[in-house]
Design a protein around this motif. Structure first.
Motif, PDB file in Angstrom:
ATOM      1  N   GLU A 194       0.835  -1.206   0.000  1.00 17.75           N
ATOM      2  CA  GLU A 194       0.000   0.000   0.000  1.00 17.75           C
ATOM      3  C   GLU A 194       0.867   1.252   0.000  1.00 17.75           C
ATOM      4  O   GLU A 194       0.592   2.213  -0.743  1.00 17.75           O
ATOM      5  CB  GLU A 194      -0.921   0.007   1.223  1.00 17.75           C
ATOM      6  CG  GLU A 194      -2.070  -0.981   1.148  1.00 17.75           C
ATOM      7  CD  GLU A 194      -2.898  -1.017   2.418  1.00 17.75           C
ATOM      8  OE1 GLU A 194      -4.062  -1.440   2.350  1.00 17.75           O
ATOM      9  OE2 GLU A 194      -2.372  -0.649   3.491  1.00 17.75           O
ATOM     10  N   ARG A 195       1.922   1.258   0.808  1.00 18.22           N
ATOM     11  CA  ARG A 195       2.825   2.409   0.861  1.00 18.22           C
ATOM     12  C   ARG A 195       3.499   2.623  -0.500  1.00 18.22           C
ATOM     13  O   ARG A 195       3.580   3.756  -0.985  1.00 18.22           O
ATOM     14  CB  ARG A 195       3.886   2.184   1.944  1.00 18.22           C
ATOM     15  CG  ARG A 195       5.040   3.187   1.973  1.00 18.22           C
ATOM     16  CD  ARG A 195       4.643   4.547   2.511  1.00 18.22           C
ATOM     17  NE  ARG A 195       4.332   4.524   3.928  1.00 18.22           N
ATOM     18  CZ  ARG A 195       5.232   4.699   4.912  1.00 18.22           C
ATOM     19  NH1 ARG A 195       6.518   4.883   4.611  1.00 18.22           N
ATOM     20  NH2 ARG A 195       4.855   4.688   6.180  1.00 18.22           N
ATOM     21  N   GLU A 197       2.411   1.815  -3.442  1.00 20.31           N
ATOM     22  CA  GLU A 197       1.440   2.324  -4.408  1.00 20.31           C
ATOM     23  C   GLU A 197       1.077   3.779  -4.137  1.00 20.31           C
ATOM     24  O   GLU A 197       0.877   4.563  -5.076  1.00 20.31           O
ATOM     25  CB  GLU A 197       0.187   1.438  -4.402  1.00 20.31           C
ATOM     26  CG  GLU A 197       0.469   0.029  -4.900  1.00 20.31           C
ATOM     27  CD  GLU A 197      -0.781  -0.814  -5.088  1.00 20.31           C
ATOM     28  OE1 GLU A 197      -0.679  -1.876  -5.728  1.00 20.31           O
ATOM     29  OE2 GLU A 197      -1.853  -0.405  -4.597  1.00 20.31           O
ATOM     30  N   ASN A 198       0.999   4.146  -2.871  1.00 22.79           N
ATOM     31  CA  ASN A 198       0.685   5.534  -2.521  1.00 22.79           C
ATOM     32  C   ASN A 198       1.807   6.483  -2.945  1.00 22.79           C
ATOM     33  O   ASN A 198       1.558   7.616  -3.358  1.00 22.79           O
ATOM     34  CB  ASN A 198       0.437   5.657  -1.020  1.00 22.79           C
ATOM     35  CG  ASN A 198      -0.882   5.041  -0.590  1.00 22.79           C
ATOM     36  OD1 ASN A 198      -1.805   4.916  -1.397  1.00 22.79           O
ATOM     37  ND2 ASN A 198      -0.979   4.633   0.664  1.00 22.79           N
ATOM     38  N   GLY A 201       1.700   6.126  -7.088  1.00 19.96           N
ATOM     39  CA  GLY A 201       0.426   6.261  -7.782  1.00 19.96           C
ATOM     40  C   GLY A 201       0.171   5.144  -8.776  1.00 19.96           C
ATOM     41  O   GLY A 201      -0.711   5.251  -9.633  1.00 19.96           O
TER      42      GLY A 201
END
Length: 269
Positions: A194-195, A197-198, A201
């Motif tokens: 998740e990190r 991808e954040n 983007g």
């Protein structure tokens, strides 16, 4: 005239016998033509192909664009160098060392690498002790301390230090999506992805490394596999501290997109 069919048969036998040799030579030529193909090679792990040495810990050679990065260094320098030698990987080819976290099974082989090649940049969490950082510099290597997520090389990112433990993961931005390389995933493999991808983007395509799930119940592992799929993860290569039961579950969940880990194995995209 009777000898002609026998002659033809003999020629066919010779041709068939040499076909495997021609294929082998062509394969070698292809490897020579594309020596820098983007890939990750496992050089230290709990499991190993025949001829390599296994030990508790993790290290992988990352070849991406024009960069050669050693991700973690395993726990024993002698074993690490032995495996690298069998893979025809020279320590002098390493440009960067990326350390995920302070635990000895990921940093123990560093000193053997620095003795062979001190001309490297070592990316390490700022939470490492000052004594460790100074020892890195004493070899002549450059120590770059990491706190927050950022791009460290073109198309290559760190997740920044995540807790507990104080661990960072490596993120490669490819045309197929993100490649996320983890050491032990103490903060949780889903949180790490998740990190990543954040930060970028983009969705993750492949996740490689320790997932820290040995002893975890099957239901929990399946839930994690489902979460990774929802994040867009297509392929997984669980290593080191993932645990055999969790590896089996991931193999079932990802099918042909599951890549078995072990020293001597590699994955490309």
């Amino acid at each position: 005239m009777r000898k002609l069919p026998l002659l033809i048969a003999a020629i066919l036998v010779l041709v068939l016998a040499f076909i495997p040799l021609f294929r082998q030579q062509n394969s070698i030529r292809q490897q020579e033509e594309y020596p820098d193909k983007d890939k990750i090679i496992i050089v230290y792990d709990n499991k190993a192909l025949s001829g390599f040495k296994s030990a508790w810990g993790f290290a992988a050679l990352v070849k991406f664009k024009n960069y050669t990065i050693l991700f973690d260094t395993g726990g024993n320098g002698e074993i690490l160098l032995n495996n690298m030698e069998r893979l025809n990987i020279s320590p002098s080819s390493i440009q960067y060392v990326f350390l995920s976290h302070i635990h000895g099974d990921h940093t123990g082989g560093l000193w053997a690498i620095l003795r062979e090649n001190p001309n490297v940049t070592v990316f390490l969490p700022a939470t490492f002790s000052e004594a460790f950082k100074e020892r890195v510099r004493s070899f002549g290597a450059k120590a770059v301390e990491i706190n927050n997520p950022r791009e460290i090389l073109e198309g290559i990112y760190t997740t920044g230090v995540m807790f507990p433990v104080g661990e960072q993961a490596l993120v490669l931005k490819t045309s197929k999506g993100l490649i996320v390389v983890t050491g032990c995933s103490h903060p949780g493999i889903v949180k790490i992805v998740e990190r990543a991808e954040n930060i970028t983007g983009e969705n993750a395509y492949l996740v490689v490394g320790g997932f820290h799930l040995f002893g975890a119940p099957e239901r929990e592992v399946r839930a994690i596999a489902t979460s990774l799929k929802k994040l867009g993860v297509r392929r997984v290569m669980p290593c080191h501290c993932t645990g055999s039961r969790a590896e089996r579950v991931f193999a079932e969940e990802f099918g042909t997109n599951y890549v078995e880990c072990g020293v001597g194995k590699s994955v490309s995209w």
